[in-house]
Design a protein around this motif. Structure first.
Motif, mmCIF file in Angstrom:
data_model
loop_
_atom_site.group_PDB
_atom_site.id
_atom_site.type_symbol
_atom_site.label_atom_id
_atom_site.label_comp_id
_atom_site.label_asym_id
_atom_site.label_seq_id
_atom_site.Cartn_x
_atom_site.Cartn_y
_atom_site.Cartn_z
ATOM 1 N N PHE A 142 -14.447 10.452 3.621
ATOM 2 C CA PHE A 142 -15.308 10.063 4.731
ATOM 3 C C PHE A 142 -15.145 10.924 5.974
ATOM 4 O O PHE A 142 -16.021 10.992 6.805
ATOM 5 C CB PHE A 142 -15.075 8.594 5.077
ATOM 6 N N LEU A 158 0.808 -1.213 0.000
ATOM 7 C CA LEU A 158 0.000 0.000 0.000
ATOM 8 C C LEU A 158 0.838 1.258 0.000
ATOM 9 O O LEU A 158 0.522 2.227 -0.663
ATOM 10 C CB LEU A 158 -0.924 -0.006 1.213
ATOM 11 N N ALA A 189 -18.812 1.845 3.634
ATOM 12 C CA ALA A 189 -18.815 2.361 2.267
ATOM 13 C C ALA A 189 -17.497 1.984 1.600
ATOM 14 O O ALA A 189 -16.447 2.008 2.239
ATOM 15 C CB ALA A 189 -18.981 3.870 2.276
ATOM 16 N N LEU A 190 -17.577 1.614 0.324
ATOM 17 C CA LEU A 190 -16.368 1.284 -0.432
ATOM 18 C C LEU A 190 -16.095 2.399 -1.430
ATOM 19 O O LEU A 190 -16.973 2.798 -2.182
ATOM 20 C CB LEU A 190 -16.546 -0.030 -1.196
ATOM 21 N N THR A 232 -12.513 -6.324 11.872
ATOM 22 C CA THR A 232 -12.852 -4.908 12.058
ATOM 23 C C THR A 232 -14.327 -4.654 11.743
ATOM 24 O O THR A 232 -14.721 -3.513 11.531
ATOM 25 C CB THR A 232 -11.963 -4.008 11.180
ATOM 26 N N ALA A 240 -3.838 0.982 9.668
ATOM 27 C CA ALA A 240 -4.345 0.171 10.784
ATOM 28 C C ALA A 240 -5.375 -0.818 10.264
ATOM 29 O O ALA A 240 -6.141 -0.543 9.345
ATOM 30 C CB ALA A 240 -4.979 1.081 11.827
ATOM 31 N N TYR A 269 -19.997 10.702 14.406
ATOM 32 C CA TYR A 269 -19.088 11.190 13.345
ATOM 33 C C TYR A 269 -18.391 12.488 13.698
ATOM 34 O O TYR A 269 -17.894 13.186 12.822
ATOM 35 C CB TYR A 269 -19.800 11.386 12.000
ATOM 36 N N PRO A 306 -3.641 5.117 8.485
ATOM 37 C CA PRO A 306 -4.466 4.562 7.424
ATOM 38 C C PRO A 306 -4.150 3.100 7.208
ATOM 39 O O PRO A 306 -4.885 2.383 6.544
ATOM 40 C CB PRO A 306 -4.084 5.382 6.191
ATOM 41 N N LEU A 356 -11.000 1.508 -0.906
ATOM 42 C CA LEU A 356 -10.832 1.906 0.471
ATOM 43 C C LEU A 356 -12.179 1.632 1.136
ATOM 44 O O LEU A 356 -13.218 1.974 0.591
ATOM 45 C CB LEU A 356 -10.545 3.395 0.421
ATOM 46 N N LEU A 384 -10.737 2.471 8.949
ATOM 47 C CA LEU A 384 -10.419 2.522 7.535
ATOM 48 C C LEU A 384 -9.691 1.236 7.184
ATOM 49 O O LEU A 384 -8.858 0.768 7.949
ATOM 50 C CB LEU A 384 -9.491 3.714 7.326
ATOM 51 N N SER A 385 -10.029 0.659 6.067
ATOM 52 C CA SER A 385 -9.347 -0.551 5.649
ATOM 53 C C SER A 385 -9.132 -0.484 4.153
ATOM 54 O O SER A 385 -9.706 0.371 3.484
ATOM 55 C CB SER A 385 -10.202 -1.771 5.978
ATOM 56 N N PHE A 386 -8.335 -1.389 3.644
ATOM 57 C CA PHE A 386 -8.036 -1.367 2.219
ATOM 58 C C PHE A 386 -8.271 -2.727 1.603
ATOM 59 O O PHE A 386 -7.866 -3.735 2.166
ATOM 60 C CB PHE A 386 -6.590 -0.935 1.998
ATOM 61 N N ARG A 408 -15.595 3.882 12.615
ATOM 62 C CA ARG A 408 -14.685 4.853 11.985
ATOM 63 C C ARG A 408 -13.350 4.240 11.582
ATOM 64 O O ARG A 408 -12.323 4.903 11.540
ATOM 65 C CB ARG A 408 -14.411 6.029 12.908
ATOM 66 N N LEU A 462 -4.802 -3.559 8.782
ATOM 67 C CA LEU A 462 -4.346 -4.321 7.622
ATOM 68 C C LEU A 462 -3.483 -5.469 8.092
ATOM 69 O O LEU A 462 -2.806 -5.379 9.083
ATOM 70 C CB LEU A 462 -3.457 -3.439 6.751
ATOM 71 N N PHE A 484 -18.616 3.531 8.985
ATOM 72 C CA PHE A 484 -19.178 4.726 9.617
ATOM 73 C C PHE A 484 -19.475 4.515 11.096
ATOM 74 O O PHE A 484 -19.613 5.465 11.847
ATOM 75 C CB PHE A 484 -20.439 5.179 8.880
ATOM 76 N N TYR A 498 -14.576 2.214 4.432
ATOM 77 C CA TYR A 498 -14.729 3.031 5.625
ATOM 78 C C TYR A 498 -15.967 2.599 6.387
ATOM 79 O O TYR A 498 -17.037 2.452 5.818
ATOM 80 C CB TYR A 498 -14.831 4.516 5.265
ATOM 81 N N GLN A 536 -16.551 10.789 -1.695
ATOM 82 C CA GLN A 536 -16.402 9.834 -0.599
ATOM 83 C C GLN A 536 -15.163 10.094 0.247
ATOM 84 O O GLN A 536 -14.379 9.195 0.552
ATOM 85 C CB GLN A 536 -16.405 8.402 -1.128
#
Ligand code: SF4
Ligand code: SF4
Lengths: 396, 97
Positions: free
Chosen positions: A70, A11, B18-19, B84, A393, A121, A391, B27, B36-38, B34, A395, B31, B29, A68
């Protein structure tokens, strides 16, 4: 289907070529600030008459929703002094753009804290640069420690969890790391520590405040032991050169690739620490943010393979990547060479041989007055870091 | 720790996730938490998007005509997504729908 996950480049490699939308977008909503801290990364103080209006901010939020993006990190200045701040916050949340905002705590009353705790949020980040009143107020100004602690107490009492306490590491507070952690634990908050960069007014005080070489090692070791609990964004990847273990966090310079800044007048910069024409990609007013993000020549350039220059021959280059672009730029060092705080000492050498008479100045300066209020140490405004969570985290 | 994936059970993308398409894949996410993953391959993104259409995870993997090696790598990625809360086991009531 033939492609396998294993064949995908890492990544970090992918990030170097840029994403379709930023992950770490910092958006400063005003240059106005109730404090007058001296190493403020955005040289804030007075409001700029040309700042984006309520409607203009909402249009950009609409666009971020479509792209998007977020969540964004909102900062300033002190963003909560905008009279439409809470309205904008609600608008963003209603449009699926989460907000984490940085504040010195001035407007976080018990009532406001309750409303924040009840809003999904939204995340709050309170700046604190000393674990004691003495150390904090010496750098952030009299009364700022009590203001921050009051805000933290109000948030905790309102039932808010995991809000952030954000600390810029300086020569004066590296020794207080455990104390900061205790304060965070006491409020049920999460600690975030970031690097002091010579950006904005920070350039004027960087020589006196940036941690010593010995402190950098102390920091690295503390992070190896405690780093999983604290947020650091991309602050400390230059310290990776100190050992074989890589620190948690974003281990690359994401400027213009995954990171960027929208400033209060709508100018888009590669990174919140790089407010200078050289790193200005455009403005959101004429054609919106997406056009700038996708098409600016500057960003396209940053997304091309970079060279390590003088760092190329360094064994640590893979993990250190030559450090922070903004730190190099504002200390007058070449961008394709060692970081001024290079742990191998190459930065110090470079600093001693540069021409320090012509250092670049930020393209925006909203400082009130020109005099430094000397308190033994300059007062410091907590920079708003670009990337809060790692970002990477989650993985494997 | 990652909950163990059960090949016999159906899973789906969490509705709170959401992708966002990206050159490398997507990516993700969440909601709610909160995070974030890939997703590091475009094919994996398609797989995850359509995961909920299958009666079980095993069936979804078989339907893709994947090599064993790819299956293994998908399972690793899926386990971390489950850890997650990005993908979740389908509830009985939405299985019947
Ligand atoms: S210039 Fe420095 S602060 Fe900005 S993204 Fe790069 S490493 Fe981070
Ligand atoms: S020479 Fe460059 S790559 Fe090596 S440690 Fe210093 S800054 Fe990092």
């Amino acid at each position: 289907m033939t492609a396998t996950v294993e064949h995908t480049p890492s990544l970090v490699e992918q990030f170097k070529y840029g994403l379709d939308a930023p992950i770490c977008l910092t958006w400063e909503w005003t240059y106005a600030c109730n404090l007058a801290c001296e190493h403020c990364l955005s040289s804030s103080g007075r409001r700029d008459p040309d700042e984006l209006s309520t409607e203009e901010i909402k249009r950009v939020i609409d666009e971020l929703e479509r792209m998007q993006v977020f969540y964004v990190n909102v900062g300033g200045g002190e963003p909560t002094v905008r009279s439409d701040f809470w309205e904008l916050l609600d608008y963003a949340v209603a449009h699926h753009v989460g907000i984490k905002f940085s504040t010195n705590g001035v407007k976080i009353t018990p009532d406001r804290a309750k409303r924040l705790a009840a809003t999904d949020y939204v995340d709050v980040q309170i700046s604190l640069d000393g674990a004691t009143r003495e150390v904090n107020d010496a750098v952030r100004g009299p009364g700022s420690f009590d203001m921050a602690m009051r805000a933290l107490r109000n948030l905790a009492d309102a039932g808010m969890r995991d809000f952030k306490i954000s600390v810029v590491m300086t020569r004066q507070n590296v020794d207080q790391l455990d104390e900061f952690q205790r304060i965070a634990d006491g409020f049920g908050a999460q600690l975030r520590i970031t690097r002091l960069r010579p950006s904005g007014r920070g350039a004027d005080v960087w020589d006196e405040l940036h941690p010593t070489g010995e402190q950098q090692r102390q920091l690295y070791e503390w992070l190896l032991a405690n780093g999983d609990r604290v947020l650091t964004g991309d602050s400390f990847f230059h310290l990776n050169a100190l050992g074989s273990e890589t620190l948690p966090g974003l281990n690359l310079c994401g400027a213009g690739r995954v990171v960027c800044l929208i400033d209060p007048v709508g100018d888009v910069y590669a990174c919140p620490f790089a407010i200078h024409d050289v790193f200005k990609a455009g403005n959101v007013r004429p054609a919106g943010f997406q056009t700038v993000w996708r098409d600016s020549e500057l960003f396209k350039d940053l997304r091309r393979p970079q060279t390590g220059g003088a760092c190329d021959s360094c064994a640590a280059y893979d993990s250190c990547q030559g450090g922070c672009m903004a730190a190099k730029f504002f200390t007058g060092l070449p961008l394709d060479g060692p970081d001024p705080e290079c742990v191998k000492g190459h930065g110090e050498h470079a600093l001693s041989t540069r021409d320090s008479s012509a250092l670049p100045k930020p393209s925006q300066d909203h400082s009130r007055g020109t005099k430094r209020v000397s308190l033994g140490m300059p007062s410091v405004r907590m920079p708003d870091r670009a990337c809060d969570t790692s970002p990477l985290a989650g993985l494997t | 720790m990652a909950p163990d994936l059960d090949l016999d059970k159906p899973y789906r993308l969490n509705p709170s996730v959401a992708l966002r398409p990206e050159p490398f894949g997507a990516l993700a996410y969440h909601f709610g938490n909160r995070k974030l993953s890939f997703l590091k391959a475009p094919e994996l993104v398609t797989f995850v998007r359509t995961l909920g259409e299958h009666a079980s995870l095993g069936e979804a993997l078989d339907a893709g005509g994947l090599t064993d090696r790819t299956k293994q790598s998908y399972l690793r990625a899926l386990a971390s997504l489950a850890a997650t809360d990005m993908i979740v086991e389908k509830e009985r009531d939405d299985r019947d729908r």
